[in-house]
Design an enzyme around this catalytic site. Sequence first.
Site, PDB file in Angstrom:
ATOM      1  N   SER A  89       0.828  -1.206   0.000  1.00 13.09           N
ATOM      2  CA  SER A  89       0.000   0.000   0.000  1.00 13.09           C
ATOM      3  C   SER A  89       0.866   1.262   0.000  1.00 13.09           C
ATOM      4  O   SER A  89       1.648   1.473  -0.918  1.00 13.09           O
ATOM      5  CB  SER A  89      -0.949  -0.043   1.193  1.00 13.09           C
ATOM      6  N   ASP A 206     -10.167  -4.265  -4.428  1.00  9.14           N
ATOM      7  CA  ASP A 206      -9.580  -3.269  -3.529  1.00  9.14           C
ATOM      8  C   ASP A 206     -10.536  -2.093  -3.356  1.00  9.14           C
ATOM      9  O   ASP A 206     -10.998  -1.504  -4.330  1.00  9.14           O
ATOM     10  CB  ASP A 206      -8.256  -2.779  -4.130  1.00  9.14           C
ATOM     11  N   HIS A 236      -7.905  -5.124  -0.265  1.00  9.03           N
ATOM     12  CA  HIS A 236      -6.654  -4.384  -0.312  1.00  9.03           C
ATOM     13  C   HIS A 236      -5.468  -5.146   0.286  1.00  9.03           C
ATOM     14  O   HIS A 236      -4.390  -5.216  -0.305  1.00  9.03           O
ATOM     15  CB  HIS A 236      -6.846  -3.058   0.427  1.00  9.03           C
TER      16      HIS A 236
END
Length: 266
Positions: A89, A206, A236
Amino acid sequence: MRLWHAEQPLGVIVIIHGACEHIGRYKWLLEMWRSIGMHVAMGDLPGQGTSRRRHRGHIDSFDDYIEEIEMWVQEALTFKLPVFILGHSMGGLVAIRAMQEKQLPIHGLMLSSPCLGLVEHPPKGLEWVSKGLNYLFPEKLFEAKLSAEIATRNKDIQEQDNNDSLYVTKVSVRWYHELLKAMKLAYRNIHKLPDIPLLLMQGGSDKIVDKVVVKEWFDHVKCTDKTYKEWIGLYHEIFNEPERENVFNFAKSFVEKEIKLYENLN
């Protein structure tokens, strides 16, 4: 930064966590890498977890992260083994920017749902207000709105996160604007990414990172050896999803291939 040693090491994995989280959320992944002979280097980023280098949820500049990762990689290189970065991320964005700016001598880059575009942005009115606050009150905090329920389908992880006192719930105005700027620079400086093996894995469902933007970035990368894998139906946090062993095995194959090439050349 901390080091977790493998008994018969083949390489080193430098893990960079995402926004608002900390190394305690990576126990499973750490042990999986160690089980296949990889030392693991990881720490809490400035302003995250137990780090005291910045106020909680705040950074002065995205360079704070880049400089931190450079130190971690330099420590990993002392083992004289192949070094890989795994960034999740925002950690993926940090990895990209660090490689673009520092040209770190690693053997492979793995990105997990890298933060190159957001699914949701603040309302335009609030966005304009935040620009002024960024100059006048850069440390002003607001709700991050990164709930466990939109990050993963794993109920056990959701419960842990909802009772995790180290999970950052508020971020500063400066942090948000530095994140936006870093995403733009990741595109603008795409030509500066060194030609190293690249694996990018993206959650197909996501709800935090815009997977379309991620794929566009990947398509423009000039790395000779690059692989894109979309995990259909996964949220995610692909390394926390119920299918995480499959995700790990895919990443493991990438690392093992590069280590074999390294050993053949040496």
